[in-house]
Design a protein around this motif. Structure first.
Motif, PDB file in Angstrom:
ATOM      1  N   MET A 122       0.831  -1.213   0.000  1.00 32.11           N
ATOM      2  CA  MET A 122       0.000   0.000   0.000  1.00 32.11           C
ATOM      3  C   MET A 122       0.861   1.257   0.000  1.00 32.11           C
ATOM      4  O   MET A 122       0.659   2.160  -0.826  1.00 32.11           O
ATOM      5  N   SER A 126       1.441   3.428  -3.522  1.00 29.50           N
ATOM      6  CA  SER A 126       0.945   4.810  -3.487  1.00 29.50           C
ATOM      7  C   SER A 126       2.046   5.776  -3.888  1.00 29.50           C
ATOM      8  O   SER A 126       1.816   6.725  -4.650  1.00 29.50           O
ATOM      9  N   GLY A 129       2.138   5.593  -7.416  1.00 27.24           N
ATOM     10  CA  GLY A 129       1.002   6.307  -7.999  1.00 27.24           C
ATOM     11  C   GLY A 129       1.287   7.791  -8.121  1.00 27.24           C
ATOM     12  O   GLY A 129       0.923   8.442  -9.115  1.00 27.24           O
ATOM     13  N   SER A 147     -10.330   7.958  -6.141  1.00 28.76           N
ATOM     14  CA  SER A 147     -10.554   6.829  -5.236  1.00 28.76           C
ATOM     15  C   SER A 147     -12.014   6.373  -5.266  1.00 28.76           C
ATOM     16  O   SER A 147     -12.347   5.392  -4.601  1.00 28.76           O
ATOM     17  N   ASN A 151     -13.522  -1.111  -5.098  1.00 29.61           N
ATOM     18  CA  ASN A 151     -12.240  -1.831  -5.198  1.00 29.61           C
ATOM     19  C   ASN A 151     -12.438  -3.310  -5.484  1.00 29.61           C
ATOM     20  O   ASN A 151     -11.693  -3.896  -6.288  1.00 29.61           O
ATOM     21  N   ASN A 168      -5.375  -0.150  -5.982  1.00 30.27           N
ATOM     22  CA  ASN A 168      -5.102   0.929  -5.027  1.00 30.27           C
ATOM     23  C   ASN A 168      -5.933   2.145  -5.415  1.00 30.27           C
ATOM     24  O   ASN A 168      -6.916   2.461  -4.764  1.00 30.27           O
ATOM     25  N   PHE A 169      -5.586   2.807  -6.508  1.00 27.02           N
ATOM     26  CA  PHE A 169      -6.469   3.856  -7.003  1.00 27.02           C
ATOM     27  C   PHE A 169      -6.449   3.844  -8.527  1.00 27.02           C
ATOM     28  O   PHE A 169      -5.743   3.020  -9.132  1.00 27.02           O
TER      29      PHE A 169
ATOM     30  N   SER B  46      -6.974  12.722  -2.314  1.00 33.14           N
ATOM     31  CA  SER B  46      -8.398  12.434  -2.398  1.00 33.14           C
ATOM     32  C   SER B  46      -9.178  13.453  -1.557  1.00 33.14           C
ATOM     33  O   SER B  46      -8.883  13.639  -0.364  1.00 33.14           O
ATOM     34  N   GLU B 119      -7.107   4.012   6.091  1.00 24.11           N
ATOM     35  CA  GLU B 119      -6.667   3.711   4.726  1.00 24.11           C
ATOM     36  C   GLU B 119      -6.425   4.990   3.925  1.00 24.11           C
ATOM     37  O   GLU B 119      -5.408   5.111   3.222  1.00 24.11           O
ATOM     38  N   MET B 122      -3.181   6.627   5.017  1.00 22.89           N
ATOM     39  CA  MET B 122      -2.003   5.909   4.523  1.00 22.89           C
ATOM     40  C   MET B 122      -1.783   6.158   3.041  1.00 22.89           C
ATOM     41  O   MET B 122      -0.679   6.512   2.613  1.00 22.89           O
ATOM     42  N   ARG B 123      -2.839   5.959   2.244  1.00 23.50           N
ATOM     43  CA  ARG B 123      -2.683   6.149   0.793  1.00 23.50           C
ATOM     44  C   ARG B 123      -2.238   7.578   0.480  1.00 23.50           C
ATOM     45  O   ARG B 123      -1.284   7.801  -0.259  1.00 23.50           O
ATOM     46  N   SER B 126       1.126   8.850   1.760  1.00 19.60           N
ATOM     47  CA  SER B 126       2.195   8.272   0.938  1.00 19.60           C
ATOM     48  C   SER B 126       2.336   9.042  -0.372  1.00 19.60           C
ATOM     49  O   SER B 126       3.456   9.320  -0.821  1.00 19.60           O
ATOM     50  N   LEU B 127       1.199   9.380  -0.999  1.00 18.95           N
ATOM     51  CA  LEU B 127       1.276  10.261  -2.175  1.00 18.95           C
ATOM     52  C   LEU B 127       2.046  11.532  -1.817  1.00 18.95           C
ATOM     53  O   LEU B 127       2.955  11.954  -2.545  1.00 18.95           O
TER      54      LEU B 127
END
Lengths: 197, 197
Positions: A122, A126, A129, A147, A151, A168-169, B46, B119, B122-123, B126-127
Motif C-alpha cells: 500500500m 501509493s 502512484g 478513489s 475496489n 489501489n487507485f 483524495s 486507509e 495511509m494512501r 504516501s502520495l
C-alpha cells in the motif's frame, strides 16, 4: 549539485497542474505510456520493491470495464478520457526481490510477514502512484486520479486471475481541458501541517 | 497544452536522482523547507484531504531523537544529514475537510468510518511523501527515504500528544554525496509490471 528547476517546470509539475475531469480530443499513445513507466519506475520504493501493477485502459472496451466499477460521478469521466489506468498493488511483491534487490536476501524479510506485505504494498504502490502523476505531467500530459470506485469490483475485473494483486487507485489520462475543472481547493500555509524542531 | 520537460529536468527528477546515504556539508535552510511544502502541497490528494503531518528535524537534537527510533544501519545517516523529516499521517484528517474541501460535506463521508480514515491517511500521506521527494529534487536537493525505523517509537517521540497522528515513513535531506551511493537496483522494462488493454 543540482539547481532548482525553472518556474515553468515547477508550474507544470505542481503549481499550475490540476486534476482534470475532462480532456481535449487528442489521443494518448502507447509510446507515452511507456515513457511514463520509464520515468516512474526510477522513483524510490522501499527495498526497490516496486509493488505497483499498472493496467492501462487504452481501448474503449477497457475504459468501459473500468467505468462499470466506478462511482456514478466518475463513469462518464473514464469513458470519455483518452486513457485510464488502474494502479494495482502486488501483495506478493517479495517474490521479485531476489531480482529487484539482488545484493541482499530481502525476500526473507517478508516471507513470514503477510501484514507487512500488505502495508508495504500500500505505502509503496501509493508512492508509485504519485510518481505516475508527476511523470505524466513531466511529459506534458494531465491526470485525473480517483478513489471513487468499487475496489472489489475492480479487483475482479482487472486482477481476477491474480488474487495477490489489489486495486489501489485509478486515474484518467490525457490533455486536460481547462473548461472541466473548478476552482482549486485551498492549500494551507506551512505552519498548519508542518513543524520544525 | 504542455510540452515534455527537457532532458535535464527529467534527469534531475527521475533518471539521475538517487536515494542518498550521505550528504555534502552544506546546510538545508528553513526557506528550503518552506519551498518544498509550497510545492508538495499542490499535489492531488483524495478530496484534498492532505493528511501528511511533517516534522522537520533541523536541529542536531531533533535528528538524534529520530536516529534513536531508527534501525542500526540508519542512525548514522540521520545524525549526519543536514536535515531529516518524519512524514506523519493524521487519521482524523476529516476534521479539516470543511476547510480543505469546502464545496461539499466530505467530513460526513468519514465521520463513522475509522477504517476508511486509516486507509485514506495511509494512501494519501504516501502520495504526499512522494510529492515531498520530487519537490525536494525539483528545488535541487536530494533525499534518503527510509522505512527502517520503529514506528511506535517515532509516534511516541514526535506525535506523543496527537494519538491520531502516526508515522508513515522518514527521510534524510541535503545535497547528496555521490560517494555514498551504490549501483542502482534494477528497474524492469514496461512489460514486466504493465498491461495495456
Amino acid at each position: 549539485m543540482n539547481q532548482p528547476l525553472d518556474d515553468a517546470a515547477l508550474d507544470q509539475l505542481f503549481r499550475e497542474a490540476r486534476t482534470y475531469n475532462g480532456y481535449h480530443d487528442k489521443p494518448v499513445t502507447v509510446e507515452q505510456l511507456h515513457a511514463i513507466w520509464d520515468l516512474m519506475k526510477m522513483g524510490p520504493t522501499s527495498a526497490n520493491m516496486l509493488p505497483a501493477r499498472m493496467v492501462w485502459c487504452h481501448s474503449q472496451e477497457a475504459k468501459q470495464r473500468l467505468a462499470d466499477c466506478a462511482g456514478e460521478g466518475n463513469k462518464d469521466k473514464i469513458v470519455k478520457a483518452p486513457a485510464a489506468v488502474v494502479i494495482g498493488m502486488d501483495q506478493n511483491f517479495h517474490e521479485y526481490l531476489p531480482e529487484l534487490f539482488p545484493h541482499t536476501d530481502a525476500k526473507s524479510w517478508f516471507d513470514e510477514d503477510p501484514e507487512g506485505r500488505v502495508e508495504g504494498a500500500m505505502r509503496n504502490s501509493s508512492l508509485q502512484g504519485a510518481y505516475f502523476i508527476l511523470a505524466a505531467r513531466a511529459i506534458g500530459l494531465d491526470t485525473g486520479p480517483m478513489s471513487g470506485f468499487d475496489n472489489t469490483a475492480a479487483d475482479n475485473a482487472f486482477f481476477g486471475d491474480q488474487p495477490n494483486v489489489k486495486s489501489n487507485f485509478i486515474s484518467t489520462l490525457g490533455y486536460g481541458d481547462p473548461s472541466t475543472i473548478f476552482d482549486r481547493s485551498p492549500r494551507p500555509d506551512f505552519d498548519k501541517f508542518n513543524t520544525i524542531i
